[in-house]
Structure formats: C-alpha cells, structure tokens
Scaffold this active site. Structure first.
Site, mmCIF file in Angstrom:
data_model
loop_
_atom_site.group_PDB
_atom_site.id
_atom_site.type_symbol
_atom_site.label_atom_id
_atom_site.label_comp_id
_atom_site.label_asym_id
_atom_site.label_seq_id
_atom_site.Cartn_x
_atom_site.Cartn_y
_atom_site.Cartn_z
ATOM 1 N N GLU A 1 0.033 23.221 -40.923
ATOM 2 C CA GLU A 1 -0.340 21.995 -42.001
ATOM 3 C C GLU A 1 0.287 23.780 -43.601
ATOM 4 O O GLU A 1 0.993 22.454 -44.217
ATOM 5 C CB GLU A 1 -1.044 22.003 -42.168
ATOM 6 N N CYS B 1 -0.743 21.247 -27.781
ATOM 7 C CA CYS B 1 -1.086 20.669 -28.909
ATOM 8 C C CYS B 1 0.657 20.571 -29.829
ATOM 9 O O CYS B 1 1.376 20.822 -30.187
ATOM 10 C CB CYS B 1 -1.626 21.320 -30.102
ATOM 11 N N HIS C 1 1.122 20.228 -33.001
ATOM 12 C CA HIS C 1 1.221 20.759 -33.926
ATOM 13 C C HIS C 1 2.485 22.134 -34.134
ATOM 14 O O HIS C 1 2.890 23.148 -34.814
ATOM 15 C CB HIS C 1 -0.095 21.456 -34.795
ATOM 16 N N ASP D 1 -1.565 9.365 -32.836
ATOM 17 C CA ASP D 1 -1.895 10.930 -32.615
ATOM 18 C C ASP D 1 -3.352 10.797 -33.542
ATOM 19 O O ASP D 1 -2.974 9.610 -34.378
ATOM 20 C CB ASP D 1 -0.783 11.713 -33.397
ATOM 21 N N SER D 2 -4.138 11.879 -33.523
ATOM 22 C CA SER D 2 -4.660 12.102 -34.992
ATOM 23 C C SER D 2 -4.626 11.818 -36.034
ATOM 24 O O SER D 2 -4.851 12.159 -36.833
ATOM 25 C CB SER D 2 -5.497 13.442 -33.833
ATOM 26 N N CYS E 1 -0.986 12.938 -28.200
ATOM 27 C CA CYS E 1 -1.444 14.265 -28.785
ATOM 28 C C CYS E 1 -2.382 14.240 -27.793
ATOM 29 O O CYS E 1 -3.325 13.952 -26.711
ATOM 30 C CB CYS E 1 -3.093 13.248 -29.314
#
Lengths: 267, 267
Positions: free
Chosen positions: A151, A183, A185, A9-10, A72
């Site tokens: 985050e 996504c 996240h 993933d990124s 991702c």
C-alpha cells in the site's frame, strides 16, 4: 440471467480478483464491496471475520446478486462455510482454486503458502491441498508487513527486498518449487517475491483461478448472462472512498466512477 | 470518588497511556477498551473514527466512568470534540498534552511530528502547537510501517533502521530539535528513532503528559479517589483477546487477568 455477481474483500485487495472476473466474464455486472472501515481482516479472529462476512453477504443480497465471490483469503478461510450455509446461491472462495492450481503446478510436491496471520493459522490451504493430493509437503509462513509495503507503493525499494528475504528464507531452504500468493495484495509484490525465490519457483495467483471457477459454476448452473452487453460495475465501501479510488484504479487499471459509502453495521 | 477512569484506543497501543496512569494515579480503577475488531484507526476517515469513538464512549458510560481518556492519537485528533459534546464528564485526549510538552522542550522552535496518516493529515498537533506558541516551525510526516514493525517485535532489526531512515530523512535535514512520537505504538521504537535522529533530538511521548493532565483535571474537579486502595483494572476488547493479552502484558509489564470480549457495534 442478467443479475450482478457480488464480490467482496476487506478493502481494495479483492479488486485483483474483480479484474480477472471482468476479463474472463466481460458481460457480467459486478457489485463490489470493500470493508474499508474495518480493514484489515488478516489479524482478526474467525468469529469476527464470520460476522463481518455474513453482514456483507446480507448487504449483497439486497443488490439481488446471483453469486458471491469471497475475494479475500482470510474471509475465504474463516467464513466460506458459514456464508454457504446461510445463502442459497453459489458462493466461491479463493482458497480452493488457488490450492488446485498449486497442486497442478508443483513437480517436487513441495508447496509454499504465504498470507496473513489469519489465513496461515487457519490451515485452510494445507487442508485443501492435502485433500486433493495426499503426501504433498506444505510450508507456510505469515508475512504481515507485505500488505503495508504494497500500500505504501514500496515494492521496488531495497527494504522490501530485505523484508522478503527475512520472511522467505526458510521457504527457500526447504526447496519449494511452487509458492501460493495467499493474500490478494501480494500480486503487487510479484517481482520482489520472484527475485527472492529465484525464477525456478512458480508463483500462484489465486485470483485468476477463482475467476475461472466462477465461469464454470455459472455455466453449470445456467446462470450466465447471455445478453450481448458490456458488464456494469458498482462499488460500495464502508469508509471514505478517496484512497479506495486512488489505489483501486491502479489495481484495476480502469476508472472507478460508480462508488457509494454505506453503513455495513446495519446489515 | 471511587469510580473508574475509562481509557480507550483502537487496540493495544493505548496501554502505554494506561501504564502511565497506573503509575501516576495508583489508587484509581481503570476500565480499558481496545477496539481490536476494527484496528487500526490511522488510515480511516474522520467520520468513521468519530462514530467508533462515540460507540466506545457509550459503552464506557455503562461502566459508570468518571472521566474518559482517549488514548489514541488518531481518535484524539478526529473525535475529541464530538465526545466532549456528547458526554458530561472530563474527556482527555493525548494531542494537547503532547503539544504542550513539545513546546516546552524545543530550543530552536523547530518541532517534528510523526504519526499515522490520519493524525498527520488532521493537522491536530500543528494547530495545537501554533495556538500555544505562534511562529513555531512544524514538520510532520506519516510513518505507516512503524505500527506493524512494532507489533512484529522487529524494533532492533536492520530493516527497521532502514525504514526509519527513509521516513525521518527530511526531519533530520530540517533540523528539528524535538520530535513528538504521535502514535501510541511508537514508544516501542524509541531506540531506533533516537539512533536515527541523533541524541541531540528530544523525543516526546504524550502518554506521560496525558496522565499528568488527567491528574490535574481530577484534582481540580475533586474527582480523585481518596480511599487508600490499589486500583483495579478491567480490560474489554471487540475481538479475540489472546494477542491482546500476549502483546499487552509486554506493553504494561503487568499481568492482564480480567478481560472480556464485547460486541461494540451494539452501542
């Protein structure tokens, strides 16, 4: 066959996918790579994401992985085909499992997609959904502030509700009954999104579907590890690991103790 | 001497610095580099930012620049010294000009600093301010959502005010009379920040101070271009340029017509 599964993933988002793989395939070893030096991928071009994904796959190849999971959405949208063309092992992305789950969940044939600018502008989910079921109405919208809010750990704050209302207003007006959290996240913002969309809308998290697809592919190709052992997990990052460990342990609900920083630009 | 000035940033933010240089030194040529493939820098480690900054400076060296301006607070905080040690031309960062302007503006010796996590945790502004004037009280806080809000063009929205209230509450309680906008994106949020802090607080934008420092250094070292010409501007980016052009023209209030994408990892 006891060889690890490569997952990348990124950054830390793909750990939500790794977590599902750990649950569904508990005796498989995993090598995880998070591209923390170049995160995020969501606002970068197709060519750049392809280049990054090929570099990472070459790195994972040095770890003798038997399959690669592109954990991702942006990299799955932009680079899945290029990675498949260059590596002769099963390569699994998150888009097609997420698309299948959305088609199977919708009742009114109106599906919403939220994700990064890259994922949404690629049209990858729309293409995949349409190829499974023609005539599905698809609405998609990028939500660039969702990643920094997740985050910051602000998911319960009032501003997050206001931002979600801003992004999801059209989605609600259009009456989608299924929404793909496109996504990795976004599952951290499940509660906000569900509250804003209302409890009649089904949220799809592609992570679990991806782990199930991996299970199928390994079974089909006779690549599963048949030894009765607990899988071992190794983590690699391209930038410093302290934040990765801190946030990652919250994502995984598990200790991260085997982690190394590498120079990904060399691959 | 007619040689260009190199200016670099993680992306488009540094254009606010380039713009001040264009105003103050209108007959100087500029080569601007925006690291759009690896943006943002604010949440990455010192070692990674040093490596990126040295790569970029090697690239600028191939353009025969006579000075380099590090138009990024995080890179100035983490990499100014390393770049100075490796290149034998004037290297100007944004921190020390911003710190000087803050010290000269404050009346009650209470200065606030806002910036990325990297800039704030580096303590670079605090060290610089303390070295100019001991006993100054310094309060700093990272504002990670300010960059995506600025890029979304949401500066006038109510959520932006709520986010600014959240980040700046302590700053207000502590009674700073001067606030350093320690990230090149933040000038786009000037109005929100000024409204939230109140009109008695002086906002410092290091971009202008940096351009003035460059003028001093070029004069001192007899490096100014004495030809009576209009400066020429060339832009380079490490990822696709369409968003850079769109947002950049808004930042610069000027057309961007000479732009090339390069592979920065080769330098």
């Amino acid at each position: 066959m006891r060889k690890p599964i490569g997952v990348f993933d990124s950054g830390i988002g793909g750990l939500t996918v790794a977590k599902e793989i750990m649950n569904i395939l508990p005796n498989e070893d995993i090598v995880y790579f998070g591209d923390t030096a170049r995160v995020p991928y969501g606002n970068k071009s197709k060519e750049t994401i392809k280049k990054f994904s090929l570099q990472i796959s070459r790195f994972l190849e040095t770890k003798d992985v038997k399959a690669i999971v592109i954990a991702c959405n942006t990299a799955s949208a932009f680079a899945l085909q290029a990675v498949r063309e260059n590596f002769n092992i099963p390569i699994i992305g998150v888009i097609s499992p997420g698309a299948r789950a959305a088609v199977s969940a919708t009742r009114n044939n109106k599906i919403g997609i939220i994700g990064t600018e890259g994922t949404v502008s690629s049209g990858a989910y729309s293409k995949e959904i349409t190829s499974i079921k023609e005539g599905t109405e698809i609405f998609s919208t990028p939500c660039p502030l969702f990643v920094p809010i997740a985050e910051e750990g602000w998911s319960e704050k009032k501003v997050s509700y206001m931002i979600a209302e801003e992004y999801l207003e059209n989605m609600k007006t259009l009456g989608v009954d299924t929404l793909v959290m496109g996504c990795t996240h976004y599952p951290l913002l499940n509660k906000v999104v569900q509250d804003v969309m209302g409890d009649k809308v089904k949220l799809i998290n592609p992570a679990k579907e991806t782990a199930l697809e991996l299970l199928d592919r390994l079974t089909e190709m006779d690549l599963k590890n048949d030894e009765d052992v607990k899988g071992e997990y190794k983590y690699y990052v391209s930038d410093n690991s302290s934040k990765f460990i801190e946030v990652g342990e919250r994502f995984l609900n598990r200790e991260i103790d085997n982690i190394l920083e590498i120079d990904i630009e060399k691959y």
